[in-house]
Design an enzyme around this catalytic site. Structure first.
Site, PDB file in Angstrom:
ATOM      1  N   HIS A 108       6.673  47.816  28.481  1.00  0.00           N
ATOM      2  CA  HIS A 108       6.540  48.621  29.705  1.00  0.00           C
ATOM      3  C   HIS A 108       5.118  49.208  29.762  1.00  0.00           C
ATOM      4  O   HIS A 108       4.195  48.566  30.232  1.00  0.00           O
ATOM      5  CB  HIS A 108       7.637  49.699  29.684  1.00  0.00           C
ATOM      6  CG  HIS A 108       7.845  50.443  30.951  1.00  0.00           C
ATOM      7  ND1 HIS A 108       7.187  50.179  32.113  1.00  0.00           N
ATOM      8  CD2 HIS A 108       8.670  51.490  31.237  1.00  0.00           C
ATOM      9  CE1 HIS A 108       7.585  51.002  33.063  1.00  0.00           C
ATOM     10  NE2 HIS A 108       8.482  51.817  32.549  1.00  0.00           N
ATOM     11  N   HIS A 156       4.825  39.259  35.617  1.00  0.00           N
ATOM     12  CA  HIS A 156       5.489  40.519  35.984  1.00  0.00           C
ATOM     13  C   HIS A 156       6.911  40.205  36.406  1.00  0.00           C
ATOM     14  O   HIS A 156       7.149  39.175  37.034  1.00  0.00           O
ATOM     15  CB  HIS A 156       4.730  41.201  37.140  1.00  0.00           C
ATOM     16  CG  HIS A 156       5.099  42.631  37.312  1.00  0.00           C
ATOM     17  ND1 HIS A 156       6.206  43.019  38.027  1.00  0.00           N
ATOM     18  CD2 HIS A 156       4.523  43.764  36.847  1.00  0.00           C
ATOM     19  CE1 HIS A 156       6.292  44.338  37.991  1.00  0.00           C
ATOM     20  NE2 HIS A 156       5.289  44.820  37.285  1.00  0.00           N
ATOM     21  N   ASP A 174      -2.340  45.727  34.212  1.00  0.00           N
ATOM     22  CA  ASP A 174      -2.810  46.020  32.864  1.00  0.00           C
ATOM     23  C   ASP A 174      -3.932  45.102  32.405  1.00  0.00           C
ATOM     24  O   ASP A 174      -4.559  45.344  31.384  1.00  0.00           O
ATOM     25  CB  ASP A 174      -1.645  45.907  31.877  1.00  0.00           C
ATOM     26  CG  ASP A 174      -0.667  47.041  32.080  1.00  0.00           C
ATOM     27  OD1 ASP A 174      -1.117  48.132  32.428  1.00  0.00           O
ATOM     28  OD2 ASP A 174       0.541  46.811  31.904  1.00  0.00           O
TER      29      ASP A 174
END
Ligand code: ACO
Length: 431
Positions: free
Chosen positions: A267, A308, A366
């Site tokens: 996460h 994702h 990210d």
């Protein structure tokens, strides 16, 4: 073709069919309303909530196919370009962007709550010096339930607002102090003339011996990181906050539960993992070797920062983060930063590779955020802590929405029992 409004569940053993309504939201997929199924003694099975909407919500909308992310209807690109973080937090919590007066009042209220109860310094000092900042955050935010118990009647809207303001204002102080404690430096108190992002950077980087002047380009970039991470509908940590809060639990404890969930590498920990991966690849010449490993089913290596659960096209936050990366590296004279060059090249190669194209794997937020934060001097161990302070705005909004939703019930999932059937006790000498 018109949309269906109900669906009929039929059984192969003669049980009467059950008719279930189909509900439509304002955007996105319709859902089958299965709330009455339990009355028939039937439940659904969906580990990981792959096909289950756990609530209705007005806050955030994601279209994973098209790569769209809206907060209260506003596209993330517009908010990241035009707003400061507190405006976005106000929007998430209250449903509308603040007007000028509301913005001023909200900002002033938040600034008046930034200091921690002084006894909380004793809680920090109870941790081992080398504790991970996220471990300290889980503990300190949870312990705030023992310091601010005057305001936690969750059914009182005024007290809920005070608690929300305290959380939004104090979590950056907790995050910055978790870092200071970890590196053995004195705690730096908040400076209320600075904006939200500058104040956090000040608490992280100033020392009693040296003043810290926040660089406006870096502060703006940091603000954008906060905005991009502020909410993301019903992800693991948000669902954790809602589930914990559904029993009427103390809100500080609920946010601490959210921080604990966010800490996991699947996460909030992915930005740290992406940076480690880029460092491990080290050079453009080794990209093909790592792409090969990512595609090999016998190798556990995955391209971190790629793919994702919801986005099956470009994560809209990744594009904004890539631009931010250029801005920050240029400002710092690091335009030749080898890791950034490596990331750009890796992205280019992966986006042309049949394996990634056919699985619709694109860079996520990210992929670039670690490079930006590293360039700003933020250590890896603080990446997830910063994610937590940004996401606090979303958690508060979602917790408030859950408490005030007349349809909300204590979260109590069912199970498919796969253990032993009934058996009789055997005395210890006979086992
Ligand atoms: N590298 C290589 N292959 C991948 C990757 C990746 N990063 N991500 C998915 N795949 C492959 C899988 O092996 C699988 O291939 P297969 O169909 O041949 O078996 C296919 O793509 C589908 O993958 P799933 O694991 O089923 O996709 P899921 O939606 O469950 O996983 C996840 C999403 C966990 C994010 C995954 O893409 C991943 O591990 N990415 C790397 C970690 C990461 O960046 N996480 C950050 C998410 S963003 C956030 O939390 C803020």
């Amino acid at each position: 073709m018109t949309k269906p409004t109900k669906v009929t569940l039929t059984f192969d053993n003669g049980i009467e069919p059950i008719e279930l309504p189909i509900l439509s939201g304002n955007l996105g997929s319709d859902v089958i309303d299965i709330r009455t199924l339990g009355k028939h003694g039937i439940f659904t099975y969906d580990p990981g909530f792959l096909s289950t909407a756990s609530c209705n919500s007005d806050i955030t909308f994601i279209d994973g196919e098209k790569g769209l992310l809206y907060y209260r209807g506003y596209p993330i690109e517009q908010l990241a370009e035009n707003c400061d973080f507190l405006e976005v937090a106000y929007l998430l919590i209250n449903g509308e962007l603040p007007n000028e007066l509301e913005k001023k009042q909200f900002s002033s209220t938040i600034h008046q709550h930034t200091m921690l109860h002084d006894q909380l310094t004793n809680v920090f000092r109870g941790f081992r010096r080398d504790a991970h900042p996220m471990a300290v955050m889980v503990g300190v935010v949870g312990s705030m339930s023992a310091f601010y118990h005057d305001s936690v009647d969750v059914l009182d809207p005024i007290l809920r607002e005070i608690t929300s303001n305290r959380l939004l204002a104090k979590v950056p102080t907790v995050a910055a102090w978790s870092y200071k404690y970890n590196i053995g430096q004195p705690f730096i108190y908040p400076q209320n003339h600075l904006n939200y992002a500058e104040n956090f950077m000040h608490m992280m980087f100033a020392t009693p011996c040296e003043k810290y002047e926040p660089n406006p380009v870096l502060a703006k970039a940091f603000e954008r990181i906060l905005i991009l991470h502020a909410d993301h509908e019903q992800n693991a940590s948000t669902s954790t906050v809602r589930l914990a809060g559904s029993s009427g639990a103390n809100p500080f404890a609920c946010i601490a539960a959210g921080i604990a969930s966010l800490w996991g590498p699947a996460h909030g920990g992915a930005n740290e993992a992406t940076l480690k991966m880029l460092e491990e690849i080290g050079d453009v010449s080794r990209i093909s070797e790592f792409i090969k490993r990512a595609k090999d089913k016998n190798d556990s290596f995955r391209l971190m920062g790629f793919g994702h659960r919801v986005y099956r096209s470009m994560d809209p936050r990744a594009a904004i983060m890539q631009r931010t990366c250029y801005e920050v590296l240029n400002e710092l004279g690091l335009h030749n930063d080898p890791l950034f060059k490596l990331a750009l090249e890796l992205e280019k190669i992966a986006l042309e590779d049949e394996y990634f194209v056919s699985r619709r794997l694109y860079p996520n937020v990210d992929f670039y955020s670690g490079i930006v934060m590293r360039a700003m001097g933020i250590p890896n161990s603080m990446f997830t802590a910063i994610f937590a302070l940004a996401r606090t705005a979303g958690w508060i909004a979602q917790w408030n929405e859950m408490i005030t939703n007349p349809e909300a019930k204590i979260g109590r999932p069912r199970q498919l029992y796969t253990g032993n059937t009934r058996r009789d006790f055997i005395p210890v000498d006979k086992r």
